[in-house]
Design an enzyme around this catalytic site. Structure first.
Site, PDB file in Angstrom:
ATOM      1  N   HIS A  73       0.058 -21.704  22.378  1.00  0.00           N
ATOM      2  CA  HIS A  73       0.518 -23.097  22.170  1.00  0.00           C
ATOM      3  C   HIS A  73       1.773 -23.070  21.306  1.00  0.00           C
ATOM      4  O   HIS A  73       1.708 -22.849  20.098  1.00  0.00           O
ATOM      5  CB  HIS A  73      -0.564 -23.922  21.474  1.00  0.00           C
ATOM      6  CG  HIS A  73      -0.217 -25.373  21.343  1.00  0.00           C
ATOM      7  ND1 HIS A  73      -1.045 -26.373  21.779  1.00  0.00           N
ATOM      8  CD2 HIS A  73       0.879 -25.995  20.838  1.00  0.00           C
ATOM      9  CE1 HIS A  73      -0.488 -27.545  21.552  1.00  0.00           C
ATOM     10  NE2 HIS A  73       0.697 -27.340  20.964  1.00  0.00           N
ATOM     11  N   HIS A 103       5.964 -24.765  20.651  1.00  0.00           N
ATOM     12  CA  HIS A 103       7.109 -25.639  20.931  1.00  0.00           C
ATOM     13  C   HIS A 103       8.378 -24.869  20.591  1.00  0.00           C
ATOM     14  O   HIS A 103       8.518 -24.393  19.454  1.00  0.00           O
ATOM     15  CB  HIS A 103       7.071 -26.898  20.061  1.00  0.00           C
ATOM     16  CG  HIS A 103       5.821 -27.713  20.256  1.00  0.00           C
ATOM     17  ND1 HIS A 103       5.757 -28.792  21.100  1.00  0.00           N
ATOM     18  CD2 HIS A 103       4.582 -27.590  19.720  1.00  0.00           C
ATOM     19  CE1 HIS A 103       4.535 -29.307  21.077  1.00  0.00           C
ATOM     20  NE2 HIS A 103       3.797 -28.588  20.241  1.00  0.00           N
ATOM     21  N   LYS A 150      -0.227 -30.423  30.460  1.00  0.00           N
ATOM     22  CA  LYS A 150      -0.535 -30.877  29.104  1.00  0.00           C
ATOM     23  C   LYS A 150      -0.812 -32.378  29.082  1.00  0.00           C
ATOM     24  O   LYS A 150      -0.001 -33.182  29.560  1.00  0.00           O
ATOM     25  CB  LYS A 150       0.654 -30.534  28.186  1.00  0.00           C
ATOM     26  CG  LYS A 150       0.505 -30.992  26.746  1.00  0.00           C
ATOM     27  CD  LYS A 150      -0.561 -30.206  25.995  1.00  0.00           C
ATOM     28  CE  LYS A 150      -0.859 -30.812  24.634  1.00  0.00           C
ATOM     29  NZ  LYS A 150      -0.041 -30.321  23.568  1.00  0.00           N
ATOM     30  N   HIS A 168      -4.010 -32.491  23.970  1.00  0.00           N
ATOM     31  CA  HIS A 168      -3.867 -32.925  22.577  1.00  0.00           C
ATOM     32  C   HIS A 168      -5.064 -33.844  22.337  1.00  0.00           C
ATOM     33  O   HIS A 168      -5.103 -34.962  22.832  1.00  0.00           O
ATOM     34  CB  HIS A 168      -2.551 -33.671  22.350  1.00  0.00           C
ATOM     35  CG  HIS A 168      -2.368 -34.064  20.924  1.00  0.00           C
ATOM     36  ND1 HIS A 168      -1.418 -33.515  20.104  1.00  0.00           N
ATOM     37  CD2 HIS A 168      -3.065 -34.927  20.144  1.00  0.00           C
ATOM     38  CE1 HIS A 168      -1.521 -34.031  18.886  1.00  0.00           C
ATOM     39  NE2 HIS A 168      -2.526 -34.897  18.887  1.00  0.00           N
ATOM     40  N   HIS A 218      -5.244 -26.998  19.344  1.00  0.00           N
ATOM     41  CA  HIS A 218      -5.145 -27.114  17.881  1.00  0.00           C
ATOM     42  C   HIS A 218      -6.291 -27.929  17.275  1.00  0.00           C
ATOM     43  O   HIS A 218      -6.070 -28.991  16.686  1.00  0.00           O
ATOM     44  CB  HIS A 218      -3.792 -27.673  17.438  1.00  0.00           C
ATOM     45  CG  HIS A 218      -3.256 -28.837  18.238  1.00  0.00           C
ATOM     46  ND1 HIS A 218      -3.953 -29.996  18.438  1.00  0.00           N
ATOM     47  CD2 HIS A 218      -2.068 -29.003  18.879  1.00  0.00           C
ATOM     48  CE1 HIS A 218      -3.219 -30.827  19.163  1.00  0.00           C
ATOM     49  NE2 HIS A 218      -2.076 -30.238  19.435  1.00  0.00           N
ATOM     50  N   ASP A 256       1.081 -23.708  17.586  1.00  0.00           N
ATOM     51  CA  ASP A 256       1.624 -25.066  17.538  1.00  0.00           C
ATOM     52  C   ASP A 256       2.837 -25.127  16.605  1.00  0.00           C
ATOM     53  O   ASP A 256       3.089 -26.152  15.959  1.00  0.00           O
ATOM     54  CB  ASP A 256       0.570 -26.098  17.118  1.00  0.00           C
ATOM     55  CG  ASP A 256       0.995 -27.529  17.464  1.00  0.00           C
ATOM     56  OD1 ASP A 256       1.883 -27.696  18.317  1.00  0.00           O
ATOM     57  OD2 ASP A 256       0.448 -28.474  16.870  1.00  0.00           O
TER      58      ASP A 256
END
Ligand code: DOR
Ligand code: ZN
Length: 365
Positions: A29, A31, A118, A155, A193, A269
């Site tokens: 995970h 970004h 996602k 999420h 997460h 994350d």
């Protein structure tokens, strides 16, 4: 033995280790953004991890396989040209919207480079405006994902304004996750997460077919509780979503991550934002842990006397869930005390690196 109570002498003995070699880990995970920030942050991940699941919440969300393909090329171009990190592999995802068609799911599955879709409920976090208003609208896409083995990465928070922000993950389990798993029992689902005792228990105990349920856990949720954000002043670099929780939840996450249970795996994350947008009247959510993510996980596992369980969590469980081969090379961490690295400069934009105090206790070779 209960997987949550399985610390044995084997792991206590690790507290005296001076080095730890494990199969190269993956980040399930991550970004990395785009443009100058992508170029600045990617090499840090690439030197540690063989692969990473790339989040699709760009300013213009990655909703099609074609967009994921061009984004993937920009990521490949940001890798170091040779040496460590040059073989890093981005595993792309699509951003679920109310309008995603089953054909798009099929294109994604057949692309060979998209590994998941996602779910952001609309408004739940950074760049989630285009997210799902009600999962009911996604029935056809979810059926196609279930049929074709494409995982849904969630999420896991509700957005109902009447629900306290610290309870939004727990309520998500009852209102969204349970009904979803009842309606799509063979859909592969990752609860991303996780931050609460409820989520850790749910993932551990749920009646799920093998390979259909997993959860990622971040290093910052293993190392900090919510006091880190608020004691002694507001500390925006510890603000992320889902927000850090009470100590009892942190302990449950440590227990889950170090349990050896295959449903739990590493997902940083890591979420870079420009410094001026973090240190702001309405600061962005996200902790930028990528520069020394593996060291942070090693610190958390070491504190729990469970270094021997790091490899399963970091290098095996996620690959097995995604039905990808485990890595064949290794990385070595050394027990040394060193000062957290400087903040990152991305073409004149500063990104503040996450710090737990100023000292780190493990260092990647
Ligand atoms: O803290 C977070 N930051 N949580 C998310 O869900 C999104 C992420 C981001 O993209 O900045
Ligand atoms: Zn994220």
């Amino acid at each position: 033995m209960d997987a949550f109570q399985s610390h044995s002498a084997e792991f206590c003995a690790n507290s005296s280790r001076t080095a730890l070699t494990i199969t190269r880990p993956d980040d399930w995970h991550l970004h990395v953004r785009d443009g100058a920030i992508l170029k600045a942050v990617l090499p840090y991940t690439a030197r540690q991890f063989g692969r990473a699941i790339i989040m699709p919440n760009l300013k213009l969300p990655v909703t099609t396989t074609a967009q994921a393909g061009t984004y993937r090329h920009r990521i490949l171009a940001a890798r170091p040209v040779c040496g460590p990190g040059s073989a890093f592999e981005p595993l792309m995802t699509l951003y679920l919207t109310d309008n995603m068609s089953p054909d798009e799911v099929l294109r994604a599955r057949e692309s060979g480079f998209v590994y998941g879709v996602k779910l952001y409920l609309t408004g739940v976090t950074t760049h989630s405006k285009a997210g799902v208003t009600d999962l009911y609208h996604c029935t056809a896409a979810l059926e196609a994902m279930q049929k074709n083995g494409l995982p849904l990465l969630m999420h896991g928070e509700v957005t109902d304004p009447s629900i306290d922000i610290f309870d939004r993950e727990k309520v998500f389990i009852d209102r969204v996750l349970e009904p979803l798993r009842r309606d799509f029992p063979s859909l592969k689902v990752v609860f991303e997460h996780i931050t609460t005792l409820s989520a850790a228990q749910y993932v551990r105990d749920a009646d799920a077919a093998p390979g259909t349920l997993g959860a990622t856990i971040t290093a910052h949720h293993l190392l900090l509780n919510r006091n880190a954000i608020l004691v002694g002043g507001i500390r925006p670099h510890y603000y992320c979503l889902p927000v850090l929780k009470r100590e009892e939840h942190r302990l449950a996450l440590v227990e889950a991550a170090t349990s050896g249970h295959p449903r739990f795996f590493l997902g940083t994350d890591s979420a870079p934002h420009p410094k001026n947008l973090k240190e702001h009247a309405c600061g962005c959510a996200g902790c930028y842990t990528a520069p020394y993510a593996l060291e942070l996980y090693a610190q958390a596992f070491d504190q729990a006397g469970a270094l021997g369980r790091l490899e399963g969590f970091a290098s095996f469980h996620g690959a097995d869930f995604y039905e990808l081969p485990r890595a064949t090379d290794t990385v070595t961490l050394e027990r040394v005390t060193w000062v957290s690295p400087e903040d990152i400069d991305a073409d004149s934009t500063t990104i503040v690196s996450f710090k737990v105090g100023e000292l780190l206790h493990w260092k990647l070779h």
